[in-house]
Each structure stands twice: as C-alpha cells, then as structure tokens.
Design an enzyme around this catalytic site. Structure first.
Site, PDB file in Angstrom:
ATOM      1  N   ARG A 210     -29.258  11.248 -12.745  1.00 51.56           N
ATOM      2  CA  ARG A 210     -29.625  11.873 -11.468  1.00 51.56           C
ATOM      3  C   ARG A 210     -28.382  12.092 -10.608  1.00 51.56           C
ATOM      4  O   ARG A 210     -28.258  13.112  -9.918  1.00 51.56           O
ATOM      5  CB  ARG A 210     -30.620  10.988 -10.719  1.00 51.56           C
ATOM      6  CG  ARG A 210     -31.994  10.885 -11.354  1.00 51.56           C
ATOM      7  CD  ARG A 210     -32.912  10.057 -10.474  1.00 51.56           C
ATOM      8  NE  ARG A 210     -34.178   9.787 -11.127  1.00 51.56           N
ATOM      9  CZ  ARG A 210     -34.628   8.581 -11.444  1.00 51.56           C
ATOM     10  NH1 ARG A 210     -33.913   7.502 -11.149  1.00 51.56           N
ATOM     11  NH2 ARG A 210     -35.784   8.425 -12.028  1.00 51.56           N
ATOM     12  N   PHE A 226     -41.328  18.208 -13.753  1.00 53.87           N
ATOM     13  CA  PHE A 226     -41.725  16.829 -14.060  1.00 53.87           C
ATOM     14  C   PHE A 226     -41.001  15.883 -13.099  1.00 53.87           C
ATOM     15  O   PHE A 226     -40.375  14.911 -13.499  1.00 53.87           O
ATOM     16  CB  PHE A 226     -41.417  16.446 -15.508  1.00 53.87           C
ATOM     17  CG  PHE A 226     -41.991  17.380 -16.541  1.00 53.87           C
ATOM     18  CD1 PHE A 226     -43.332  17.300 -16.913  1.00 53.87           C
ATOM     19  CD2 PHE A 226     -41.192  18.335 -17.142  1.00 53.87           C
ATOM     20  CE1 PHE A 226     -43.858  18.154 -17.877  1.00 53.87           C
ATOM     21  CE2 PHE A 226     -41.705  19.194 -18.105  1.00 53.87           C
ATOM     22  CZ  PHE A 226     -43.040  19.108 -18.471  1.00 53.87           C
ATOM     23  N   ASP A 248     -44.905  18.821 -10.438  1.00 56.07           N
ATOM     24  CA  ASP A 248     -45.542  17.779 -11.248  1.00 56.07           C
ATOM     25  C   ASP A 248     -47.032  18.093 -11.326  1.00 56.07           C
ATOM     26  O   ASP A 248     -47.601  18.677 -10.394  1.00 56.07           O
ATOM     27  CB  ASP A 248     -45.322  16.390 -10.641  1.00 56.07           C
ATOM     28  CG  ASP A 248     -45.425  15.287 -11.679  1.00 56.07           C
ATOM     29  OD1 ASP A 248     -44.374  14.779 -12.115  1.00 56.07           O
ATOM     30  OD2 ASP A 248     -46.562  14.932 -12.067  1.00 56.07           O
ATOM     31  N   ALA A 276     -46.610  22.240 -16.089  1.00 53.99           N
ATOM     32  CA  ALA A 276     -45.239  22.742 -16.113  1.00 53.99           C
ATOM     33  C   ALA A 276     -45.105  24.034 -16.920  1.00 53.99           C
ATOM     34  O   ALA A 276     -44.479  24.998 -16.471  1.00 53.99           O
ATOM     35  CB  ALA A 276     -44.311  21.664 -16.676  1.00 53.99           C
ATOM     36  N   ASP A 296     -37.271  17.090 -17.093  1.00 54.24           N
ATOM     37  CA  ASP A 296     -37.336  15.673 -17.447  1.00 54.24           C
ATOM     38  C   ASP A 296     -38.764  15.318 -17.852  1.00 54.24           C
ATOM     39  O   ASP A 296     -39.464  14.581 -17.160  1.00 54.24           O
ATOM     40  CB  ASP A 296     -36.875  14.808 -16.261  1.00 54.24           C
ATOM     41  CG  ASP A 296     -36.822  13.332 -16.602  1.00 54.24           C
ATOM     42  OD1 ASP A 296     -36.717  13.001 -17.799  1.00 54.24           O
ATOM     43  OD2 ASP A 296     -36.887  12.507 -15.665  1.00 54.24           O
ATOM     44  N   CYS A 336     -37.107  11.674 -23.766  1.00 52.54           N
ATOM     45  CA  CYS A 336     -37.207  10.213 -23.685  1.00 52.54           C
ATOM     46  C   CYS A 336     -37.927   9.620 -24.891  1.00 52.54           C
ATOM     47  O   CYS A 336     -38.372   8.469 -24.849  1.00 52.54           O
ATOM     48  CB  CYS A 336     -37.912   9.797 -22.394  1.00 52.54           C
ATOM     49  SG  CYS A 336     -39.627  10.354 -22.264  1.00 52.54           S
TER      50      CYS A 336
END
Length: 393
Positions: A210, A226, A248, A276, A296, A336
C-alpha cells in the site's frame, strides 16, 4: 503418547524442513487416536522424526511441532509466542504501527495457528485440530504476554472444514466494544471491527505494498477495486492523489472505508458498491480512464485443481484493469492464493496486456510483509504476489 510411522523413504521432505505429513505417507495408524492428539512420528525403521498433531480426518494427517520430541505444554507455547513477539517488535516500532501478525502458522513453528495483534486486541484463528484443542492454553499465554483488552477467536475459515472443525467466532476475553479499535500504519489510521471485519478484521499483508503506490499517485485519479477497508485508496490520497474511487461488492465494507477516509481527513473520494467485473466492464464501455488502477481481489482458487479457472479470472480482471489505465499510468495488481505460482501470475498479467494492446514495464514486485515470514522449506507459507507496472500503448 501414541506413535505413528512413516512409510519407507517418506521422511525426506521432513528432513529438508517441511512440517506436514499427508495421509498416504503413513503406515497403518492406530484407530484410537483422536483428532488433534499429540503423537510421536517415527520413520519406517523407528527413528524419531518429532512430535506433532495428528488428525485422522484430514489430508494433512500430521503437523510437526518439535523435532526433539517436546510436548505442546505451557512452556512450549510461551517460548514460541515470545520468540514470535520479539521478531515483530524488532520489525515494527510502535510509532510506525500498532498492528501486526504475531504468529504466521508454520513459519513461526506453530502450524495451523494465526494470531494478529490490533492495538489492544488480539485475534486468533486455528486451522488445525491440534491447535484448536490448545486454544484455551494459547489464549492464557497470550493474555500473560500482552495483557490485551480483548481476545477474539475468528474461526470461520472454510479451511477448518477440511479438519472436521466447526465454524464460529467468539470473544473469549473483554467486551464487544473493545473489538472496535483504531490502528495506525505508516501515517494512516483505520477503524477496525475485529468481530465483523473480514478474516481477522483487517488485511495486514498488503501494508508495504500500500505504501509503495504513494510514490506514483501524486495528482492522480485512482481506481481502487476490491478496496475492503480502503487501504490502497487511502495511501493513494496520502500520496497526493487528486481523487480516489473505492469499489467493493459489500456496502458494509464500503461504510468502513468511508469512515476511514473521513478519519484521516480525506474528502476527495467516492464509493461504488458493485461487482468488480461488471462495474469495470461498464467503465471500459464508457471509456473512463484513470492514472492508477489497483486490483486486490480475494483468492480465486482454494485448490490446485482449479488453477486454470483462476488464471482465466486473473487474466480477465487484469485486462479490464489495463483497459482503464491511461497511457503513462500505472497498474498495481495482486494475487493472494498460494496455489497460484508467481511465474503463472505474472505470465497471466502479460497475457492480459497483450490482449488489451498494452505495453508493460514492471517497476516493483513484492510479496507479503516481514510479519508474515516464509519458510524456504515450505512454499505453502508464501502466498501473496504483488506487482506494479508502468503502462503504455
């Protein structure tokens, strides 16, 4: 303590530092061992490998705790947690942040356990039956070491179902009001709800990433997709962005992001509650463009077998993101899922760029922060991929 044995030659991965034994690597196991029970693991020729947790209901049947044969008692957990605490206190001075991951599972010698500290509250997650059985003792030791206002269990991950464990959340110390905390990180404050926020209440693993986007967000129009609690957008605004749109699907999440923006005195932001992919597709059709686009997303796969489907989703997402970046702008993108190798992720971003007719120059690449350490012997402990690209064409 009961004893289980490996099949011939199955100790090689363990001797190289791995901590898991899969069910097909074990000889016949006694049928009266309970899930989460501590057992001794021996090789086929009766050499001690170590002690750990056994679960007859899980594909990961054994998780190694100690190569010397220790049992997981109060002294064991106090030593492991103190060691983990010392590392975090060295990495993150309090004037920089008051929130960090205290235990990152196998990387801290506590397989199947995650512990996050948020100011005066500690949040735990147990992903193995053995750690689940020891949660009362672990909470006692954490209370002794940190003396938090509250201790929260967020045992809601579907990974627990693979261990035959129930899903639940619980405040084991303190009041509900204490689970609402204000944390600070790199000059930005966040109000976090540690009982209702995602995972343990706030995503700490993107903290360094970030901050890096601040360097190219001056006077930029930014799209943060996101956004969750607004982390990337707030760092963009901190870096001098002219505006930031936070996207979001969850309206509740966006309310937290809005509160965080106002908490930091930012006014030049807007919120979009939408899917999204649909929202970005509409923006592409309407020829909207941004100086910086941040992607993200949550994990697109929980298993290796779904990797091809996940890579298609990453390609589609990143193509949409690139179509929204102005020439000379920037794309920041992440994955992730530890089931997605870094080389596959970057190759997919490259394919998305070719499909979008864009030229990419990677200017930054990173993974998870140092409070989420990685064991080189266990690739499973590394999961986050993050990269920033200068976009032309």
């Amino acid at each position: 303590m009961q004893v289980i044995h490996l099949k011939p030659k199955e100790q090689r991965r363990l001797l190289k530092g791995h901590l898991w034994v899969f069910s097909n690597e074990l000889q016949n196991v006694p049928g009266d061992i309970a899930a989460g029970e501590t057992v001794q693991l021996l090789t086929h020729d009766k050499q001690l490998v170590g002690t750990g947790f056994y679960n007859p209901h899980s594909l990961i049947s054994f998780r190694l705790l100690s190569r010397s044969g220790e049992t997981p008692d109060r002294n064991f957990f106090k030593r492991k947690l103190t060691e983990a605490l010392r590392l975090r206190e060295k990495i993150y001075p309090l004037d920089d942040t008051n929130a960090w991951r205290l235990v990152h599972g196998e990387s801290d010698g506590l397989p199947g356990l995650v512990v996050d500290r948020f100011n005066r509250v500690v949040v735990l997650q147990a992903f193995s039956s053995g750690m689940d059985r020891h949660l009362p003792l672990i909470c006692e030791v954490i209370d002794e070491l940190l003396q938090p206002e509250a201790i929260v269990l967020r045992n809601e991950s579907v990974l627990r179902e693979l261990e035959g464990l129930p899903l639940y959340k619980e405040i084991v110390k303190g009041e509900r009001s204490a689970t609402l905390q204000t944390i600070h990180d790199g000059g930005i404050s966040y109000e976090v709800d540690l009982l209702e926020g995602q995972k343990t209440g706030f995503f700490l693993d993107q903290r360094e990433n970030r901050k890096i986007i601040r360097s190219f967000c001056a006077d930029a129009e930014v799209l943060d997709v996101f956004t969750n609690d607004g982390g990337f957008a707030l760092n963009a605004l901190y870096g001098g962005a002219r505006s930031a749109i936070m996207v979001d699907v969850s309206e509740e999440t966006l309310k937290r992001a809005e509160r965080n923006a106002l908490l930091n005195g930012f006014g030049n932001f807007s919120l979009i509650a939408a899917d999204a992919f649909s929202m970005m597709g509409k923006m592409v059709e309407e020829k909207e463009r941004f100086d910086v686009v941040v992607l993200d997303p949550p994990s697109f796969t929980k298993s290796r077998k779904n990797l091809p489907t996940a890579l298609k989703a990453y390609k589609r997402l990143n193509k949409l993101g690139l179509q929204l970046v102005k020439p000379g702008g920037f794309l920041a993108t992440a994955s992730c899922s530890h089931h997605v190798p870094e080389e596959d992720f970057l190759a997919t971003v490259h394919q998305a760029a070719l499909s979008a007719g864009k030229q990419l120059r990677m200017i930054y690449k990173n993974a998870q922060p140092p409070d989420h350490p990685v064991l080189l012997s266990m690739p499973e402990t590394g999961y986050l991929k993050f990269a920033c690209f200068y976009v032309t064409g």
